[in-house]
Design a protein around this motif. Structure first.
Motif, PDB file in Angstrom:
ATOM      1  N   LEU A   1       0.828  -1.203   0.000  1.00  0.00           N
ATOM      2  CA  LEU A   1       0.000   0.000   0.000  1.00  0.00           C
ATOM      3  C   LEU A   1       0.866   1.258   0.000  1.00  0.00           C
ATOM      4  CD1 LEU A   1      -2.616  -0.961   2.754  1.00  0.00           C
ATOM      5  CD2 LEU A   1      -2.804  -1.293   0.302  1.00  0.00           C
ATOM      6  N   SER A   2       0.472   2.228  -0.788  1.00  0.00           N
ATOM      7  CA  SER A   2       1.117   3.539  -0.756  1.00  0.00           C
ATOM      8  C   SER A   2       0.062   4.603  -1.032  1.00  0.00           C
ATOM      9  CB  SER A   2       2.250   3.629  -1.780  1.00  0.00           C
ATOM     10  OG  SER A   2       1.740   3.519  -3.096  1.00  0.00           O
ATOM     11  N   VAL A   3       0.393   5.852  -0.719  1.00  0.00           N
ATOM     12  CA  VAL A   3      -0.570   6.948  -0.836  1.00  0.00           C
ATOM     13  C   VAL A   3       0.040   8.096  -1.629  1.00  0.00           C
ATOM     14  CG1 VAL A   3      -1.957   8.639   0.444  1.00  0.00           C
ATOM     15  CG2 VAL A   3      -1.620   6.335   1.381  1.00  0.00           C
ATOM     16  N   ILE A   4      -0.756   8.656  -2.548  1.00  0.00           N
ATOM     17  CA  ILE A   4      -0.383   9.891  -3.232  1.00  0.00           C
ATOM     18  C   ILE A   4      -1.135  11.036  -2.556  1.00  0.00           C
ATOM     19  CG2 ILE A   4      -0.416  11.187  -5.398  1.00  0.00           C
ATOM     20  CD1 ILE A   4      -0.403   8.543  -6.898  1.00  0.00           C
ATOM     21  N   GLY A   5      -0.381  12.040  -2.093  1.00  0.00           N
ATOM     22  CA  GLY A   5      -0.989  13.189  -1.440  1.00  0.00           C
ATOM     23  C   GLY A   5      -0.157  14.432  -1.694  1.00  0.00           C
ATOM     24  N   THR A   6      -0.417  15.455  -0.920  1.00  0.00           N
ATOM     25  CA  THR A   6       0.371  16.681  -1.027  1.00  0.00           C
ATOM     26  C   THR A   6       1.132  16.899   0.277  1.00  0.00           C
ATOM     27  OG1 THR A   6      -1.269  18.211  -0.124  1.00  0.00           O
ATOM     28  CG2 THR A   6      -1.447  17.670  -2.476  1.00  0.00           C
ATOM     29  N   ALA A   7       2.134  17.754   0.217  1.00  0.00           N
ATOM     30  CA  ALA A   7       2.920  18.058   1.408  1.00  0.00           C
ATOM     31  C   ALA A   7       2.182  19.019   2.338  1.00  0.00           C
ATOM     32  CB  ALA A   7       4.265  18.649   1.006  1.00  0.00           C
ATOM     33  N   GLN A   8       1.103  19.648   1.837  1.00  0.00           N
ATOM     34  CA  GLN A   8       0.387  20.641   2.625  1.00  0.00           C
ATOM     35  C   GLN A   8      -0.799  20.058   3.394  1.00  0.00           C
ATOM     36  OE1 GLN A   8       0.927  21.195  -0.822  1.00  0.00           O
ATOM     37  NE2 GLN A   8       2.841  22.247  -0.347  1.00  0.00           N
ATOM     38  N   GLY A   9      -1.354  18.966   2.918  1.00  0.00           N
ATOM     39  CA  GLY A   9      -2.552  18.409   3.544  1.00  0.00           C
ATOM     40  C   GLY A   9      -2.236  17.630   4.809  1.00  0.00           C
ATOM     41  N   LEU A  10      -3.309  17.252   5.530  1.00  0.00           N
ATOM     42  CA  LEU A  10      -3.146  16.463   6.750  1.00  0.00           C
ATOM     43  C   LEU A  10      -2.470  15.124   6.499  1.00  0.00           C
ATOM     44  CD1 LEU A  10      -6.471  16.946   8.755  1.00  0.00           C
ATOM     45  CD2 LEU A  10      -4.186  17.660   9.423  1.00  0.00           C
ATOM     46  N   GLU A  11      -2.586  14.629   5.263  1.00  0.00           N
ATOM     47  CA  GLU A  11      -1.960  13.343   4.932  1.00  0.00           C
ATOM     48  C   GLU A  11      -0.453  13.357   5.133  1.00  0.00           C
ATOM     49  OE1 GLU A  11      -2.527  15.513   0.945  1.00  0.00           O
ATOM     50  OE2 GLU A  11      -3.582  15.283   2.862  1.00  0.00           O
ATOM     51  N   ALA A  12       0.168  14.540   5.028  1.00  0.00           N
ATOM     52  CA  ALA A  12       1.624  14.642   5.180  1.00  0.00           C
ATOM     53  C   ALA A  12       2.063  14.148   6.555  1.00  0.00           C
ATOM     54  CB  ALA A  12       2.077  16.079   4.958  1.00  0.00           C
ATOM     55  N   ARG A  13       1.207  14.300   7.549  1.00  0.00           N
ATOM     56  CA  ARG A  13       1.521  13.809   8.899  1.00  0.00           C
ATOM     57  C   ARG A  13       0.838  12.482   9.208  1.00  0.00           C
ATOM     58  NH1 ARG A  13      -1.296  14.472  13.618  1.00  0.00           N
ATOM     59  NH2 ARG A  13      -2.634  16.084  12.696  1.00  0.00           N
ATOM     60  N   LEU A  14      -0.450  12.378   8.845  1.00  0.00           N
ATOM     61  CA  LEU A  14      -1.230  11.218   9.279  1.00  0.00           C
ATOM     62  C   LEU A  14      -0.880   9.933   8.537  1.00  0.00           C
ATOM     63  CD1 LEU A  14      -4.756  12.843   9.743  1.00  0.00           C
ATOM     64  CD2 LEU A  14      -3.006  12.398  11.465  1.00  0.00           C
ATOM     65  N   VAL A  15      -0.524  10.052   7.253  1.00  0.00           N
ATOM     66  CA  VAL A  15      -0.206   8.844   6.480  1.00  0.00           C
ATOM     67  C   VAL A  15       1.064   8.165   6.998  1.00  0.00           C
ATOM     68  CG1 VAL A  15       0.526   8.019   4.201  1.00  0.00           C
ATOM     69  CG2 VAL A  15      -1.520   9.435   4.422  1.00  0.00           C
ATOM     70  N   PRO A  16       2.186   8.885   7.155  1.00  0.00           N
ATOM     71  CA  PRO A  16       3.374   8.231   7.733  1.00  0.00           C
ATOM     72  C   PRO A  16       3.131   7.722   9.155  1.00  0.00           C
ATOM     73  CG  PRO A  16       3.995  10.279   6.639  1.00  0.00           C
ATOM     74  CD  PRO A  16       2.493  10.255   6.702  1.00  0.00           C
TER      75      PRO A  16
END
Length: 393
Positions: A39-54
């Motif tokens: 599994l991997s995720v494509i997101g942006t560095a600005q969104g919440l995903e930058a912290r929550l995904v890792p």
């Protein structure tokens, strides 16, 4: 015997918690069903995903945030070049990740992922959280194999071969566990949640929350009606950051300072207050009724738990919050009051008599439960795995 290569699943989207939390719930469920899946995720560095995904143990590939232009200005002319660069980046990510399937939840990173998945003939699966679909998911739905909806009639116009169904919102683990406990023994699960918070399970509980930032209209209306409410209920009030002092002052003046207590402190007082509370699942499970905004996540979680609610839609944007709550109200599981109509007198005229009518609250609770969905993450994960395996053949 030849060992099968693990499935490679690329998830895309983010920006807000409304996008990231369902994405993470789906990913977690896939891991449980297919531990070997990559599994991997494509997101942006600005969104919440930058912290929550890792933080969730998933690998994140970032692209630039390129909003769709909504009016004619300088950004309109810059958009094509910027979007083209993101398409190239996404193609490189798909190649690096050996994507078997792309799963989108909306947000800035989803649109280029949908376009490139379509071009590369990679199956697309979409989950739409809102009652009014966003632009990215409307785009991707034309090419998707499957679209899972939280709400019916979300404005998705899918392709001729696309399967579309209402699955609900993929829930956070804490909500799923509470829902399971409530299904087994509702009275006992409510009692345990109340005790966990330092509340008396034998006195009705009214919960008030405007989200992490709070809502001044909710805070003021409830605090100013505190004396009347406290004659027949306990109040759990999550005020939002920076808003607790005004509520404390109002309640102290109207109902007495000794009635206030910090939520979770297990001290005397029936007005339990906090700026922010991590375990909102316990508050929802314990409550007899909740007064709140009607964001998609809030509505989905309350109905999954079968909690009656008085929804006060946020009076900004394109009014999508009212569309989130309306189907629940139509089903009998809640009440809508417009922000401009919510005041102390409304609370006195409507909330006080409602809490006194246990049979009516029980009926609303059952209607909310019947409307709610509790297995969206499982349905989404199973569909993703089925389509990914089919793509391998």
């Amino acid at each position: 015997m030849e060992t099968m290569e693990p499935l490679h699943i690329v998830l895309a989207g983010g920006g807000t918690a409304g996008h990231v939390n369902p994405l993470l719930s789906i990913a977690q469920q896939i891991r449980q069903m297919e531990p070997d899946a990559q599994l991997s995720v494509i997101g942006t560095a600005q969104g919440l995903e930058a912290r929550l995904v890792p933080d969730a143990g998933l690998e994140l590939d970032t692209i630039e945030k390129v909003p769709f232009p909504r009016s004619l200005n300088a950004r309109t002319f810059a958009f094509p070049g910027q979007f083209l660069r993101q398409l190239r980046s996404v193609s490189h990510i798909f190649e690096k990740r050996h994507a078997d399937v792309v799963v989108g939840v909306g947000g800035y990173a989803s649109a280029p992922a949908y376009v490139q998945a379509h071009r590369h003939h990679i199956p697309i699966i979409i989950h739409e959280q809102n009652a009014r679909a966003g632009m990215a998911n409307k785009l991707g739905a034309r090419w998707a194999s499957y679209v899972g909806l939280t709400y019916e009639d979300s404005g998705i116009h899918a392709g001729k071969t696309t399967r579309v169904e209402r699955v609900g919102l993929p829930l956070r683990d804490a909500i799923s566990q509470r829902a399971a406990a409530l299904e087994v023994n509702r009275a006992e699960a409510k009692r345990e949640a109340a005790l966990e918070l330092g509340l008396d399970p034998d006195i009705p509980i009214i919960a008030v929350t405007g989200g992490s930032l709070g809502a001044l209209s909710l805070n003021r209306a409830v605090a100013q009606a505190s004396r009347e409410l406290l004659t027949m209920a306990q109040i759990v009030h999550v005020t939002g950051r920076g808003k607790i002092d005004e509520v404390r002052k109002t309640v102290s003046e109207l109902a007495g300072e000794d009635i206030l207590t910090d939520l979770g402190s297990f001290t005397k007082g029936d007005y339990h207050i906090a700026e922010y509370w991590e375990g909102m699942d316990a508050i929802m499970a314990a409550a007899d009724v909740v007064i709140c905004r009607s964001g998609a996540g809030t509505v989905a979680e309350l109905t999954a738990l079968g909690v009656p609610a008085i929804y006060v839609p946020l009076p900004i944007g394109n009014g999508e919050q009212i569309y989130n709550a309306q189907p629940v109200v139509d089903a009998g599981g809640g009440i809508i009051v417009h922000d401009e109509d919510l005041n102390t007198q409304w609370i006195r005229d409507h909330v006080v008599p409602l809490v006194e009518k246990k049979e009516e609250l029980d009926s609303m609770s059952q209607a909310a439960w019947n409307y709610g969905k509790r297995d969206a993450a499982q349905k989404m994960a199973q569909t993703i795995l089925d389509i990914a395996r089919l793509a391998r053949k």
